[in-house]
Write a protein that holds these residues in place. Structure first.
Motif, PDB file in Angstrom:
ATOM      1  N   ALA A 183      35.517   3.931  32.719  1.00  0.00           N
ATOM      2  CA  ALA A 183      34.834   4.041  31.435  1.00  0.00           C
ATOM      3  C   ALA A 183      35.587   3.283  30.347  1.00  0.00           C
ATOM      4  O   ALA A 183      34.984   2.552  29.541  1.00  0.00           O
ATOM      5  CB  ALA A 183      34.688   5.514  31.052  1.00  0.00           C
ATOM      6  N   ILE A 184      36.905   3.425  30.314  1.00  0.00           N
ATOM      7  CA  ILE A 184      37.702   2.704  29.319  1.00  0.00           C
ATOM      8  C   ILE A 184      37.649   1.211  29.587  1.00  0.00           C
ATOM      9  O   ILE A 184      37.500   0.396  28.661  1.00  0.00           O
ATOM     10  CB  ILE A 184      39.150   3.211  29.334  1.00  0.00           C
ATOM     11  N   ARG A 185      37.728   0.855  30.847  1.00  0.00           N
ATOM     12  CA  ARG A 185      37.672  -0.562  31.215  1.00  0.00           C
ATOM     13  C   ARG A 185      36.335  -1.184  30.796  1.00  0.00           C
ATOM     14  O   ARG A 185      36.293  -2.312  30.286  1.00  0.00           O
ATOM     15  CB  ARG A 185      37.872  -0.679  32.722  1.00  0.00           C
ATOM     16  N   SER A 186      35.249  -0.454  30.951  1.00  0.00           N
ATOM     17  CA  SER A 186      33.937  -0.980  30.554  1.00  0.00           C
ATOM     18  C   SER A 186      33.870  -1.241  29.058  1.00  0.00           C
ATOM     19  O   SER A 186      33.305  -2.243  28.614  1.00  0.00           O
ATOM     20  CB  SER A 186      32.833   0.006  30.961  1.00  0.00           C
ATOM     21  N   VAL A 187      34.451  -0.341  28.277  1.00  0.00           N
ATOM     22  CA  VAL A 187      34.490  -0.546  26.828  1.00  0.00           C
ATOM     23  C   VAL A 187      35.270  -1.811  26.484  1.00  0.00           C
ATOM     24  O   VAL A 187      34.835  -2.631  25.659  1.00  0.00           O
ATOM     25  CB  VAL A 187      35.118   0.680  26.126  1.00  0.00           C
ATOM     26  N   LEU A 188      36.409  -1.996  27.138  1.00  0.00           N
ATOM     27  CA  LEU A 188      37.245  -3.164  26.834  1.00  0.00           C
ATOM     28  C   LEU A 188      36.593  -4.461  27.304  1.00  0.00           C
ATOM     29  O   LEU A 188      36.729  -5.506  26.649  1.00  0.00           O
ATOM     30  CB  LEU A 188      38.627  -2.995  27.462  1.00  0.00           C
ATOM     31  N   LEU A 189      35.878  -4.426  28.416  1.00  0.00           N
ATOM     32  CA  LEU A 189      35.157  -5.623  28.859  1.00  0.00           C
ATOM     33  C   LEU A 189      34.073  -5.999  27.853  1.00  0.00           C
ATOM     34  O   LEU A 189      33.887  -7.178  27.535  1.00  0.00           O
ATOM     35  CB  LEU A 189      34.551  -5.386  30.244  1.00  0.00           C
ATOM     36  N   ALA A 190      33.364  -4.992  27.353  1.00  0.00           N
ATOM     37  CA  ALA A 190      32.346  -5.261  26.338  1.00  0.00           C
ATOM     38  C   ALA A 190      32.988  -5.837  25.082  1.00  0.00           C
ATOM     39  O   ALA A 190      32.450  -6.766  24.458  1.00  0.00           O
ATOM     40  CB  ALA A 190      31.577  -3.978  26.013  1.00  0.00           C
ATOM     41  N   LEU A 191      34.138  -5.311  24.705  1.00  0.00           N
ATOM     42  CA  LEU A 191      34.852  -5.818  23.537  1.00  0.00           C
ATOM     43  C   LEU A 191      35.277  -7.264  23.747  1.00  0.00           C
ATOM     44  O   LEU A 191      35.097  -8.110  22.861  1.00  0.00           O
ATOM     45  CB  LEU A 191      36.074  -4.934  23.276  1.00  0.00           C
ATOM     46  N   GLN A 192      35.804  -7.548  24.923  1.00  0.00           N
ATOM     47  CA  GLN A 192      36.271  -8.912  25.206  1.00  0.00           C
ATOM     48  C   GLN A 192      35.130  -9.920  25.202  1.00  0.00           C
ATOM     49  O   GLN A 192      35.308 -11.076  24.830  1.00  0.00           O
ATOM     50  CB  GLN A 192      37.000  -8.935  26.559  1.00  0.00           C
ATOM     51  N   HIS A 193      33.945  -9.472  25.582  1.00  0.00           N
ATOM     52  CA  HIS A 193      32.793 -10.362  25.616  1.00  0.00           C
ATOM     53  C   HIS A 193      32.002 -10.362  24.308  1.00  0.00           C
ATOM     54  O   HIS A 193      30.885 -10.880  24.257  1.00  0.00           O
ATOM     55  CB  HIS A 193      31.879  -9.985  26.790  1.00  0.00           C
ATOM     56  N   GLY A 194      32.584  -9.742  23.285  1.00  0.00           N
ATOM     57  CA  GLY A 194      31.967  -9.797  21.979  1.00  0.00           C
ATOM     58  C   GLY A 194      30.782  -8.877  21.803  1.00  0.00           C
ATOM     59  O   GLY A 194      29.969  -9.075  20.894  1.00  0.00           O
ATOM     60  N   LEU A 195      30.674  -7.862  22.646  1.00  0.00           N
ATOM     61  CA  LEU A 195      29.531  -6.953  22.583  1.00  0.00           C
ATOM     62  C   LEU A 195      29.810  -5.722  21.730  1.00  0.00           C
ATOM     63  O   LEU A 195      28.927  -4.896  21.526  1.00  0.00           O
ATOM     64  CB  LEU A 195      29.130  -6.516  23.987  1.00  0.00           C
ATOM     65  N   LEU A 196      31.056  -5.617  21.242  1.00  0.00           N
ATOM     66  CA  LEU A 196      31.438  -4.489  20.386  1.00  0.00           C
ATOM     67  C   LEU A 196      32.122  -5.030  19.156  1.00  0.00           C
ATOM     68  O   LEU A 196      32.688  -6.108  19.161  1.00  0.00           O
ATOM     69  CB  LEU A 196      32.422  -3.551  21.099  1.00  0.00           C
ATOM     70  N   GLY A 197      32.139  -4.176  18.106  1.00  0.00           N
ATOM     71  CA  GLY A 197      33.067  -4.430  17.010  1.00  0.00           C
ATOM     72  C   GLY A 197      34.413  -3.939  17.463  1.00  0.00           C
ATOM     73  O   GLY A 197      34.652  -3.732  18.623  1.00  0.00           O
ATOM     74  N   GLY A 198      35.296  -3.673  16.540  1.00  0.00           N
ATOM     75  CA  GLY A 198      36.574  -3.085  16.953  1.00  0.00           C
ATOM     76  C   GLY A 198      37.728  -3.552  16.124  1.00  0.00           C
ATOM     77  O   GLY A 198      38.680  -4.117  16.640  1.00  0.00           O
TER      78      GLY A 198
END
Length: 202
Positions: A183-198
């Protein structure tokens, strides 16, 4: 002194008292193209299983740093350099190239809990939601590990804000431990691909 690590003001004190290769080891794995680091500053036998969680979350995609106790006994007492004093040079060098930092820790507890802290409020909230959706008791406020000190190692990336995750032993030993890492890894992958703020919260 039963807990010599309590007297350390920084890594230089630890390094004078302990021997790399005999008492502890450092693992650094930079990942080109990633500005996200997953770290376990109390890995190995200091806070058990935190290294394994950090490796699982980082996979082959994110920068990884592990400071691991390898003594036969007494690892916590000798090597637990508190997070706001953790300034091991190789860790600081890695984080100087990273916008987002997630620090994995272990704490005591018989109930499965994740205590999430740090100064990166948006990323903290997103990770907290992902963990809570697994049915894990997840707390972002009102717990003993807020990790709001600017010198806390999780907050020493380029943006001066990161996330700290404290896991009880019950959570580290039992399922959904694998789903937790995923679950944490999925959040970070989304972040790395620009799909999240942060970024850092207001």
């Amino acid at each position: 002194m039963s807990n010599p690590a309590h007297s350390y003001m920084g890594f230089s004190d630890l390094a004078k008292a302990q021997v790399e290769g005999s008492d502890y080891r450092v693992h650094v794995r930079p990942r080109a193209g990633s500005s996200i680091a997953v770290i376990a500053p109390h890995g190995g036998r200091i806070e058990q299983y935190t290294s394994e969680f950090a490796r699982a979350i980082a996979g082959v995609d994110f920068n990884l740093y592990l400071f691991e106790g390898i003594r036969r006994a007494g690892n916590y007492a000798a090597l637990h350099l508190t997070s706001h004093r953790f300034d091991e040079p190789r860790c600081l060098e890695l984080l100087s190239c990273c916008d987002h930092v997630v620090a994995i820790h272990g704490c005591a507890g018989h109930a499965q809990q994740a205590l999430v802290g740090g100064l990166d409020e948006p990323l903290k909230a997103t990770i907290g939601q992902a963990i809570a959706e697994l049915g894990v008791d997840t707390r972002l406020r009102g717990h003993p590990f807020p990790a709001t000190d600017p010198k806390n190692i999780c907050n020493r990336g380029r943006r001066d804000a990161g996330v700290q995750i404290e896991m009880t032993m019950a959570l580290r030993l039992q399922e959904p431990r694998d789903a937790f890492s995923a679950a944490i890894r999925s959040v970070l992958l989304a972040l790395q691909h620009g799909l999240l703020g942060g970024g850092r919260g207001e």
